[in-house]
Design an enzyme around this catalytic site. Structure first.
Site, PDB file in Angstrom:
ATOM      1  N   ASP A 100     -22.224 -27.411  19.048  1.00 13.48           N
ATOM      2  CA  ASP A 100     -22.224 -26.749  20.171  1.00 13.48           C
ATOM      3  C   ASP A 100     -21.245 -26.868  21.216  1.00 13.48           C
ATOM      4  O   ASP A 100     -20.952 -26.262  21.937  1.00 13.48           O
ATOM      5  CB  ASP A 100     -23.773 -27.471  21.132  1.00 13.48           C
ATOM      6  N   TYR A 116     -11.999 -31.961  20.568  1.00 13.70           N
ATOM      7  CA  TYR A 116     -13.025 -31.946  19.380  1.00 13.70           C
ATOM      8  C   TYR A 116     -13.694 -30.548  19.212  1.00 13.70           C
ATOM      9  O   TYR A 116     -13.665 -30.457  18.002  1.00 13.70           O
ATOM     10  CB  TYR A 116     -14.223 -33.252  20.058  1.00 13.70           C
ATOM     11  N   LYS A 174     -13.047 -28.492  15.824  1.00 11.39           N
ATOM     12  CA  LYS A 174     -14.231 -28.002  15.080  1.00 11.39           C
ATOM     13  C   LYS A 174     -14.236 -26.532  15.093  1.00 11.39           C
ATOM     14  O   LYS A 174     -14.417 -25.867  13.727  1.00 11.39           O
ATOM     15  CB  LYS A 174     -15.415 -28.306  15.697  1.00 11.39           C
TER      16      LYS A 174
HETATM   17  N1  LIG Z   1     -22.886 -36.289  16.267  1.00  9.37           N
HETATM   18  C1  LIG Z   1     -23.300 -35.029  17.052  1.00  9.37           C
HETATM   19  O1  LIG Z   1     -23.869 -35.396  17.915  1.00  9.37           O
HETATM   20  C2  LIG Z   1     -22.991 -33.811  16.331  1.00  9.37           C
HETATM   21  C3  LIG Z   1     -23.307 -32.651  16.926  1.00  9.37           C
HETATM   22  C4  LIG Z   1     -23.097 -31.436  16.513  1.00  9.37           C
HETATM   23  C5  LIG Z   1     -22.316 -31.471  15.169  1.00  9.37           C
HETATM   24  N2  LIG Z   1     -22.076 -32.514  14.684  1.00  9.37           N
HETATM   25  C6  LIG Z   1     -21.142 -32.315  13.178  1.00  9.37           C
HETATM   26  O2  LIG Z   1     -22.248 -32.796  12.262  1.00  9.37           O
HETATM   27  C7  LIG Z   1     -21.507 -33.225  11.144  1.00  9.37           C
HETATM   28  C8  LIG Z   1     -21.809 -34.605  10.831  1.00  9.37           C
HETATM   29  O3  LIG Z   1     -21.972 -35.612  11.871  1.00  9.37           O
HETATM   30  P1  LIG Z   1     -22.380 -36.909  12.090  1.00  9.37           P
HETATM   31  O4  LIG Z   1     -23.265 -37.011  13.408  1.00  9.37           O
HETATM   32  O5  LIG Z   1     -23.147 -37.401  10.890  1.00  9.37           O
HETATM   33  O6  LIG Z   1     -21.029 -37.610  12.055  1.00  9.37           O
HETATM   34  P2  LIG Z   1     -20.677 -39.208  11.746  1.00  9.37           P
HETATM   35  O7  LIG Z   1     -22.140 -40.113  11.920  1.00  9.37           O
HETATM   36  O8  LIG Z   1     -19.704 -39.802  12.853  1.00  9.37           O
HETATM   37  O9  LIG Z   1     -20.303 -39.216  10.587  1.00  9.37           O
HETATM   38  C9  LIG Z   1     -19.119 -38.799  10.063  1.00  9.37           C
HETATM   39  C10 LIG Z   1     -18.689 -39.342   8.665  1.00  9.37           C
HETATM   40  O10 LIG Z   1     -17.588 -38.641   8.412  1.00  9.37           O
HETATM   41  C11 LIG Z   1     -16.463 -39.927   8.022  1.00  9.37           C
HETATM   42  N3  LIG Z   1     -15.145 -39.443   8.216  1.00  9.37           N
HETATM   43  C12 LIG Z   1     -14.464 -39.375   9.322  1.00  9.37           C
HETATM   44  N4  LIG Z   1     -13.023 -39.400   8.922  1.00  9.37           N
HETATM   45  C13 LIG Z   1     -12.969 -39.141   7.645  1.00  9.37           C
HETATM   46  C14 LIG Z   1     -11.787 -38.820   6.784  1.00  9.37           C
HETATM   47  N5  LIG Z   1     -10.664 -38.888   7.094  1.00  9.37           N
HETATM   48  N6  LIG Z   1     -12.298 -38.602   5.332  1.00  9.37           N
HETATM   49  C15 LIG Z   1     -13.533 -38.978   4.901  1.00  9.37           C
HETATM   50  N7  LIG Z   1     -14.584 -39.356   5.741  1.00  9.37           N
HETATM   51  C16 LIG Z   1     -14.238 -39.401   7.115  1.00  9.37           C
HETATM   52  C17 LIG Z   1     -17.015 -40.978   8.862  1.00  9.37           C
HETATM   53  O11 LIG Z   1     -16.464 -42.397   8.280  1.00  9.37           O
HETATM   54  P3  LIG Z   1     -15.998 -43.506   9.064  1.00  9.37           P
HETATM   55  O12 LIG Z   1     -17.457 -44.047   9.575  1.00  9.37           O
HETATM   56  O13 LIG Z   1     -15.505 -44.369   8.030  1.00  9.37           O
HETATM   57  O14 LIG Z   1     -15.431 -42.978  10.358  1.00  9.37           O
HETATM   58  C18 LIG Z   1     -18.247 -40.970   8.975  1.00  9.37           C
HETATM   59  O15 LIG Z   1     -19.099 -41.472   7.715  1.00  9.37           O
HETATM   60  C19 LIG Z   1     -19.971 -33.134  11.700  1.00  9.37           C
HETATM   61  O16 LIG Z   1     -19.288 -32.158  11.102  1.00  9.37           O
HETATM   62  C20 LIG Z   1     -20.086 -33.031  13.233  1.00  9.37           C
HETATM   63  O17 LIG Z   1     -18.951 -32.589  13.768  1.00  9.37           O
HETATM   64  C21 LIG Z   1     -22.478 -33.698  14.924  1.00  9.37           C
END
Ligand SMILES: NC(=O)c1ccc[n+]([C@@H]2O[C@H](COP(=O)([O-])OP(=O)(O)OC[C@H]3O[C@@H](n4cnc5c(N)ncnc54)[C@H](OP(=O)(O)O)[C@@H]3O)[C@@H](O)[C@H]2O)c1
Length: 257
Positions: free
Chosen positions: A87, A110, A114
């Site tokens: 969002d 960010y 994205k």
């Molecule tokens: N969180 C939110 O509120 C939100 C909202 C809207 C959309 N999204 C999107 O939804 C998706 C999933 O988000 P999430 O909340 O599950 O995120 P998350 O819990 O932060 O998980 C992201 C994962 O990506 C890994 N990562 C980061 N850098 C990396 C790299 N260079 N190579 C390989 N892995 C890497 C992280 O590993 P480490 O733990 O080692 O860093 C973590 O395990 C993302 O695309 C995010 O942008 C998230």
């Protein structure tokens, strides 16, 4: 089926939804580099991302390496791809839900990375924009509030940003329906909307905690990166509809207790 970001909150939820998928963590594939030799897939569920919103403003190129470069490398595997976006590609000036045809205009690094990552996914891709993700693992608002409730009687929470907190279990479960749609951008977020302060109150209420919420403004909270004041997402393209955020919250708390 390959799930990147396997240790993240959505990655873990996807691996529960698709138990035969292979999950890869950052230690197996740092997505800022091309995939290691021999890694193949018929479908890539790409959740690996730089999700630290303030940190992205501090290091925009580092965030781009993951959120743009990482998507490019995932697309280079040659298989159809699901990429989750946010969002935060919107500036939040609207006061009714954002639909897929609304123009993106991110406020911070960010959201910008994205948005560029969406374009980097190529033509064989479903881009699923969602919002305010929470689940039983990893860093998220629900877990932070539960931790703070153990440390203090009152928590100050922002009350002038509205969105739809989305349970990762519901988002993961919707993937199969997304895969039945043509490639493209889709908005998939929980039903209902609230502010972070409303969400915090609901967390304490549902968890049976006496912690009070003090409602503050974004300016008072003073986060480094700007965030949209309003970022409710809805679909005009027949994307799956998810349960209400409060319903997802209850199921998340059941997993946590
Ligand atoms: N969180 C939110 O509120 C939100 C909202 C809207 C959309 N999204 C999107 O939804 C998706 C999933 O988000 P999430 O909340 O599950 O995120 P998350 O819990 O932060 O998980 C992201 C994962 O990506 C890994 N990562 C980061 N850098 C990396 C790299 N260079 N190579 C390989 N892995 C890497 C992280 O590993 P480490 O733990 O080692 O860093 C973590 O395990 C993302 O695309 C995010 O942008 C998230």
């Amino acid at each position: 089926m390959l799930v990147t970001g396997a240790d993240g909150q959505l990655g873990r939820a996807l691996l529960e939804t698709f138990p035969t998928a292979r999950g890869v963590t950052r230690s197996e594939w740092d997505v800022t580099h091309p995939a290691p030799p021999g890694l193949e897939a018929d479908l890539v569920l790409h959740t690996a991302a730089w999700t630290n919103v303030d940190g992205a403003d501090d290091d925009p190129q580092g965030a781009a390496a993951v959120n743009v470069g990482g998507v490019q490398h995932a697309a280079a595997l040659g298989a159809p791809l699901v990429v989750w976006s946010t969002d935060y590609v919107f500036d939040g000036r609207k006061r009714e839900p954002y639909v897929e045809s609304d123009a993106a205009s991110p406020l911070g690094a960010y959201g910008r990375t994205k948005l560029h990552g969406e374009a980097a996914a190529g033509e064989q891709a479903w881009i699923v924009r969602s919002s305010w993700l929470f689940g039983p693992t990893s860093h998220n608002f629900v877990r932070t509030m539960l931790r703070l409730a153990g440390e203090r009687d009152e928590v100050a929470v922002v009350d002038d940003q509205r969105g739809s907190p989305t349970y990762v279990g519901d988002l993961a479960a919707a993937t199969e329906q997304v895969l039945a749609l043509p490639y493209g951008v889709y908005h998939v977020a929980a039903a209902g909307e609230c502010t972070w302060a409303d969400f915090a109150e609901a967390i304490f209420e549902e968890a049976g905690l006496p912690t009070k919420v003090r409602r503050i403004t974004t300016a008072e909270f003073g986060a480094r990166a700007p965030r949209p004041a309003y970022s409710v997402l809805r679909s005009e393209k027949g994307a799956p509809e998810l349960p209400h955020w409060r319903d997802g919250l209850r199921r998340c708390l059941e997993r946590l207790t």
